[in-house]
Design an enzyme around this catalytic site. Structure first.
Site, mmCIF file in Angstrom:
data_model
loop_
_atom_site.group_PDB
_atom_site.id
_atom_site.type_symbol
_atom_site.label_atom_id
_atom_site.label_comp_id
_atom_site.label_asym_id
_atom_site.label_seq_id
_atom_site.Cartn_x
_atom_site.Cartn_y
_atom_site.Cartn_z
ATOM 1 N N HIS A 174 0.837 -1.209 0.000
ATOM 2 C CA HIS A 174 0.000 0.000 0.000
ATOM 3 C C HIS A 174 0.868 1.254 0.000
ATOM 4 O O HIS A 174 0.691 2.160 -0.831
ATOM 5 C CB HIS A 174 -0.905 -0.020 1.235
ATOM 6 C CG HIS A 174 -1.830 1.148 1.324
ATOM 7 N ND1 HIS A 174 -3.194 1.045 1.176
ATOM 8 C CD2 HIS A 174 -1.596 2.465 1.573
ATOM 9 C CE1 HIS A 174 -3.757 2.227 1.307
ATOM 10 N NE2 HIS A 174 -2.802 3.112 1.560
ATOM 11 N N GLU A 175 1.825 1.297 0.905
ATOM 12 C CA GLU A 175 2.662 2.488 1.018
ATOM 13 C C GLU A 175 3.618 2.619 -0.167
ATOM 14 O O GLU A 175 3.974 3.733 -0.568
ATOM 15 C CB GLU A 175 3.440 2.463 2.338
ATOM 16 C CG GLU A 175 2.592 2.287 3.590
ATOM 17 C CD GLU A 175 1.476 3.312 3.722
ATOM 18 O OE1 GLU A 175 1.590 4.404 3.114
ATOM 19 O OE2 GLU A 175 0.489 3.023 4.419
ATOM 20 N N HIS A 178 1.944 4.418 -2.900
ATOM 21 C CA HIS A 178 2.039 5.864 -2.651
ATOM 22 C C HIS A 178 3.415 6.388 -3.083
ATOM 23 O O HIS A 178 3.520 7.477 -3.669
ATOM 24 C CB HIS A 178 1.839 6.155 -1.164
ATOM 25 C CG HIS A 178 0.431 5.987 -0.688
ATOM 26 N ND1 HIS A 178 -0.660 6.240 -1.485
ATOM 27 C CD2 HIS A 178 -0.060 5.609 0.530
ATOM 28 C CE1 HIS A 178 -1.768 6.022 -0.798
ATOM 29 N NE2 HIS A 178 -1.429 5.645 0.415
#
Length: 277
Positions: A174-175, A178
């Site tokens: 997820h990160e 980003h």
């Protein structure tokens, strides 16, 4: 992220993620973190009210919980108290899982290569495991986070919140989405210019990381709905994340912004060819 909803389309992508190991505070962009000034007042423990007394032994409080002598609020404070005591062990376990993911996870390794292609770097020096305190607010809500991304520091993994190696892998993925978005486009993380940036990257991160796959939603979160389950999960998590931005006024605005970018961002699986997890 196709125009016009895509954040900073056409921006240069030479920026590199720093190698600093000071990512302990890198939680401002996380999918679940809420800034302190956004929340209602934090509730502090009162042993006379909750039944939990940090001045006594842990096992005394534990048996009081089993006996029903500690309120739900007290149980929250007990859990936070224990995570503080277990911080070193939790961080060591988190670091072992992180190192395994960096070496052996197909998703993490793929994203790492794509980030390096944009002159970024993510490794054990800037993917940091730390304890992340949860917050209990006066409205009765508990606010937790499992990780966060900071363009200036790297990725934070909340060692006391990751349940197992798969959960950590999802959090890292997820990160890392980003991070890829940050390097590929000029991102407005705080929403000072346009909340659509935050909405788009959160949609993509929840969609591509695996955190909204059926097994996670049904077994971990108890959502057994089959119809549109994946889309509903991605949309819900994106709305929560946009609400956490300081420039977002309320849930109505968050839903509106997510809806505005949904079609283009939900269909954008870059750097993957399709939704892999």
């Amino acid at each position: 992220m196709a125009p016009p909803q895509s954040p900073g389309a056409g921006a240069v992508s030479e920026a590199a993620l720093p190698s600093s190991s000071s990512a302990a505070t890198a939680s401002t962009s996380t999918a679940t973190a809420l800034p302190t000034n956004y929340l209602p007042p934090i509730v502090k423990n009162d042993p006379a009210r909750t039944g939990f007394d940090p001045q006594t032994k842990w096992w005394v409080n534990y048996f009081k919980i089993l006996a029903g002598q500690v309120t739900p609020e007290g149980q929250f404070h007990y859990r936070e108290w224990r995570t503080t005591a277990n911080e070193a062990a939790d961080c060591k376990r988190c670091e072992d899982w992180r190192d395994f993911a960096l070496q052996h996870s197909p998703t993490v390794r793929f994203l790492r290569e794509k980030i390096e292609a944009l002159n970024g770097r993510l490794d054990k020096d800037n993917v940091i495991c730390r304890r992340c305190p949860a917050r209990l607010t006066e409205d009765g809500e508990v606010h937790r986070q499992s990780g966060g991304f900071s363009p200036d520091h790297g990725i934070l993994i909340c060692a006391n919140e990751v349940r197992d190696r798969t959960h950590l892998e999802d959090t890292m993925a997820h990160e890392m989405v980003h991070a890829w978005d940050h390097l590929r486009w000029k991102m407005d993380w705080t929403g000072d210019k346009d909340l659509k940036h935050a909405a788009c990257t959160e949609i993509r991160a929840s969609m591509l990381s695996g955190e909204c796959r059926w097994a996670r939603e049904s077994i971990t979160r108890g959502n057994w709905t089959l119809t549109q389950q994946f889309q509903d999960c991605v949309r819900t998590r994106a709305v929560i994340s946009v609400m956490a931005r300081p420039r977002c006024k309320d849930d109505v605005q968050a839903v509106k912004v997510v809806n505005q970018v949904w079609d283009s961002c939900f269909s954008d699986t870059r750097p993957f060819d399709e939704v892999y997890r």
